[in-house]
Design a protein around this motif. Sequence first.
Motif, PDB file in Angstrom:
ATOM      1  N   MET A   1       0.825  -1.205   0.000  1.00 32.59           N
ATOM      2  CA  MET A   1       0.000   0.000   0.000  1.00 32.59           C
ATOM      3  C   MET A   1       0.867   1.265   0.000  1.00 32.59           C
ATOM      4  O   MET A   1       0.526   2.270  -0.630  1.00 32.59           O
ATOM      5  N   VAL A   2       1.991   1.209   0.723  1.00 29.82           N
ATOM      6  CA  VAL A   2       2.912   2.348   0.738  1.00 29.82           C
ATOM      7  C   VAL A   2       3.495   2.568  -0.653  1.00 29.82           C
ATOM      8  O   VAL A   2       3.609   3.704  -1.125  1.00 29.82           O
ATOM      9  N   ARG A   3       3.858   1.463  -1.327  1.00 33.29           N
ATOM     10  CA  ARG A   3       4.396   1.576  -2.687  1.00 33.29           C
ATOM     11  C   ARG A   3       3.338   2.102  -3.651  1.00 33.29           C
ATOM     12  O   ARG A   3       3.641   2.869  -4.564  1.00 33.29           O
ATOM     13  N   TYR A   4       2.085   1.685  -3.451  1.00 32.82           N
ATOM     14  CA  TYR A   4       1.001   2.166  -4.306  1.00 32.82           C
ATOM     15  C   TYR A   4       0.832   3.674  -4.145  1.00 32.82           C
ATOM     16  O   TYR A   4       0.657   4.402  -5.129  1.00 32.82           O
ATOM     17  N   LYS A   5       0.915   4.150  -2.896  1.00 30.64           N
ATOM     18  CA  LYS A   5       0.797   5.589  -2.654  1.00 30.64           C
ATOM     19  C   LYS A   5       1.938   6.346  -3.330  1.00 30.64           C
ATOM     20  O   LYS A   5       1.728   7.410  -3.931  1.00 30.64           O
ATOM     21  N   ALA A   6       3.159   5.803  -3.228  1.00 28.03           N
ATOM     22  CA  ALA A   6       4.310   6.452  -3.864  1.00 28.03           C
ATOM     23  C   ALA A   6       4.108   6.543  -5.372  1.00 28.03           C
ATOM     24  O   ALA A   6       4.402   7.576  -5.996  1.00 28.03           O
ATOM     25  N   GLY A   7       3.592   5.468  -5.962  1.00 26.40           N
ATOM     26  CA  GLY A   7       3.320   5.481  -7.398  1.00 26.40           C
ATOM     27  C   GLY A   7       2.226   6.463  -7.762  1.00 26.40           C
ATOM     28  O   GLY A   7       2.304   7.148  -8.793  1.00 26.40           O
ATOM     29  N   LEU A   8       1.205   6.546  -6.906  1.00 24.65           N
ATOM     30  CA  LEU A   8       0.111   7.485  -7.146  1.00 24.65           C
ATOM     31  C   LEU A   8       0.612   8.924  -7.084  1.00 24.65           C
ATOM     32  O   LEU A   8       0.269   9.757  -7.937  1.00 24.65           O
ATOM     33  N   MET A   9       1.455   9.221  -6.093  1.00 21.63           N
ATOM     34  CA  MET A   9       2.012  10.568  -5.981  1.00 21.63           C
ATOM     35  C   MET A   9       2.834  10.927  -7.210  1.00 21.63           C
ATOM     36  O   MET A   9       2.752  12.050  -7.724  1.00 21.63           O
ATOM     37  N   GLN A  10       3.616   9.973  -7.683  1.00 24.29           N
ATOM     38  CA  GLN A  10       4.448  10.237  -8.857  1.00 24.29           C
ATOM     39  C   GLN A  10       3.586  10.575 -10.073  1.00 24.29           C
ATOM     40  O   GLN A  10       3.883  11.513 -10.819  1.00 24.29           O
ATOM     41  N   LYS A  11       2.503   9.827 -10.262  1.00 31.06           N
ATOM     42  CA  LYS A  11       1.636  10.079 -11.410  1.00 31.06           C
ATOM     43  C   LYS A  11       0.870  11.391 -11.267  1.00 31.06           C
ATOM     44  O   LYS A  11       0.678  12.118 -12.244  1.00 31.06           O
ATOM     45  N   LEU A  12       0.450  11.710 -10.045  1.00 26.89           N
ATOM     46  CA  LEU A  12      -0.308  12.944  -9.831  1.00 26.89           C
ATOM     47  C   LEU A  12       0.557  14.180 -10.037  1.00 26.89           C
ATOM     48  O   LEU A  12       0.162  15.120 -10.739  1.00 26.89           O
ATOM     49  N   PHE A  13       1.750  14.194  -9.439  1.00 25.72           N
ATOM     50  CA  PHE A  13       2.569  15.403  -9.501  1.00 25.72           C
ATOM     51  C   PHE A  13       3.364  15.528 -10.797  1.00 25.72           C
ATOM     52  O   PHE A  13       3.921  16.591 -11.075  1.00 25.72           O
ATOM     53  N   SER A  14       3.395  14.453 -11.590  1.00 28.07           N
ATOM     54  CA  SER A  14       3.975  14.559 -12.935  1.00 28.07           C
ATOM     55  C   SER A  14       2.883  14.834 -13.970  1.00 28.07           C
ATOM     56  O   SER A  14       3.170  14.946 -15.159  1.00 28.07           O
ATOM     57  N   GLN A  15       1.633  14.906 -13.511  1.00 24.92           N
ATOM     58  CA  GLN A  15       0.450  15.167 -14.340  1.00 24.92           C
ATOM     59  C   GLN A  15       0.146  14.024 -15.318  1.00 24.92           C
ATOM     60  O   GLN A  15      -0.604  14.217 -16.280  1.00 24.92           O
ATOM     61  N   GLN A  16       0.701  12.849 -15.067  1.00 21.34           N
ATOM     62  CA  GLN A  16       0.316  11.682 -15.858  1.00 21.34           C
ATOM     63  C   GLN A  16      -1.122  11.290 -15.554  1.00 21.34           C
ATOM     64  O   GLN A  16      -1.825  10.747 -16.405  1.00 21.34           O
ATOM     65  N   LEU A  17      -1.536  11.564 -14.324  1.00 19.53           N
ATOM     66  CA  LEU A  17      -2.901  11.280 -13.884  1.00 19.53           C
ATOM     67  C   LEU A  17      -3.533  12.589 -13.452  1.00 19.53           C
ATOM     68  O   LEU A  17      -2.991  13.293 -12.605  1.00 19.53           O
ATOM     69  N   ARG A  18      -4.659  12.929 -14.061  1.00 18.82           N
ATOM     70  CA  ARG A  18      -5.341  14.184 -13.752  1.00 18.82           C
ATOM     71  C   ARG A  18      -6.766  13.909 -13.292  1.00 18.82           C
ATOM     72  O   ARG A  18      -7.446  13.022 -13.815  1.00 18.82           O
ATOM     73  N   PHE A  19      -7.220  14.685 -12.328  1.00 15.17           N
ATOM     74  CA  PHE A  19      -8.617  14.647 -11.920  1.00 15.17           C
ATOM     75  C   PHE A  19      -9.439  15.521 -12.866  1.00 15.17           C
ATOM     76  O   PHE A  19      -8.902  16.398 -13.547  1.00 15.17           O
ATOM     77  N   THR A  20     -10.724  15.273 -12.893  1.00 13.35           N
ATOM     78  CA  THR A  20     -11.639  16.132 -13.644  1.00 13.35           C
ATOM     79  C   THR A  20     -12.579  16.826 -12.671  1.00 13.35           C
ATOM     80  O   THR A  20     -12.710  16.429 -11.509  1.00 13.35           O
ATOM     81  N   GLN A  21     -13.235  17.870 -13.155  1.00 11.84           N
ATOM     82  CA  GLN A  21     -14.205  18.564 -12.332  1.00 11.84           C
ATOM     83  C   GLN A  21     -15.433  17.675 -12.118  1.00 11.84           C
ATOM     84  O   GLN A  21     -15.624  16.672 -12.797  1.00 11.84           O
ATOM     85  N   ASP A  22     -16.269  18.053 -11.170  1.00  5.45           N
ATOM     86  CA  ASP A  22     -17.439  17.239 -10.843  1.00  5.45           C
ATOM     87  C   ASP A  22     -18.385  17.072 -12.026  1.00  5.45           C
ATOM     88  O   ASP A  22     -19.116  16.078 -12.109  1.00  5.45           O
ATOM     89  N   ASP A  23     -18.355  18.029 -12.951  1.00  5.13           N
ATOM     90  CA  ASP A  23     -19.224  17.927 -14.126  1.00  5.13           C
ATOM     91  C   ASP A  23     -18.540  17.205 -15.292  1.00  5.13           C
ATOM     92  O   ASP A  23     -19.088  17.145 -16.395  1.00  5.13           O
TER      93      ASP A  23
END
Length: 232
Positions: free
Chosen positions: A1-23
């Motif tokens: 789970m710790v490794r998953y979080k590290a991978g998630l952080m890397q994707k989020l802050f490199s903008q490989q993974l982006r959130f969308t607005q509620d709409d």
Amino acid sequence: MVRYKAGLMQKLFSQQLRFTQDDGMTFPNWEEKRLGDVFTWVKTNSLSREFLTYDEGIVQNIHYGDIHTKFRALFRQSTEAVPFIAPNSGLKTFSDEEYCQIGDVVIADASEDFADIGKAIEIVEVRERSLVAGLHTYIARPKTGSLVLGFSGYLLRSEPMRRQIVRIAQGISVLGISKGNLEKLTFWLPHPDEQKKIADALAAMDAKIQAVADQITKFQTFKKGLLQQMFV
């Protein structure tokens, strides 16, 4: 789970993974900033461990060693074990500005290794006029309304920021970083609503990791007690 979080952080802050607005619409592009654009510095003290105590006191003091070893990225005063300033410290009063405030980022400016140099925490819960930061720490206080509470603590621990911090660290036996060099660090800042989604996602991961750690601790305590009863 710790490794998953590290991978998630890397994707989020490199903008490989982006959130969308509620709409379902995309958020605006991230803006490039310097640390000095969004933070200002607040005075800290230089009290060493010998002037701190875990007995009762009035004002608690963040020591850089505790940032290295035990404090979470999102710091809550009510759940962290923070020493008090001892009566023999010689420090009696602080200005209102010197007390830690919600949203402050406390950075460890010294370490014996690259893993902990520049490690940071964000104050997300604190009692009024009850907490200051001490030896080998900087307090970076947001100076604009562009930062959402809970985002900065993860930003400063993200891989892009950590790489820059390691590059500016100086020293041989003990590493150090200056405020001037920290101010030059660059990062990409998302829209406040996207910041909140990032902070909420990572905080949820931290909560799950802590819940698992607590379960393991309880099991180990139970196992130890059971073994003691078996071999009495």
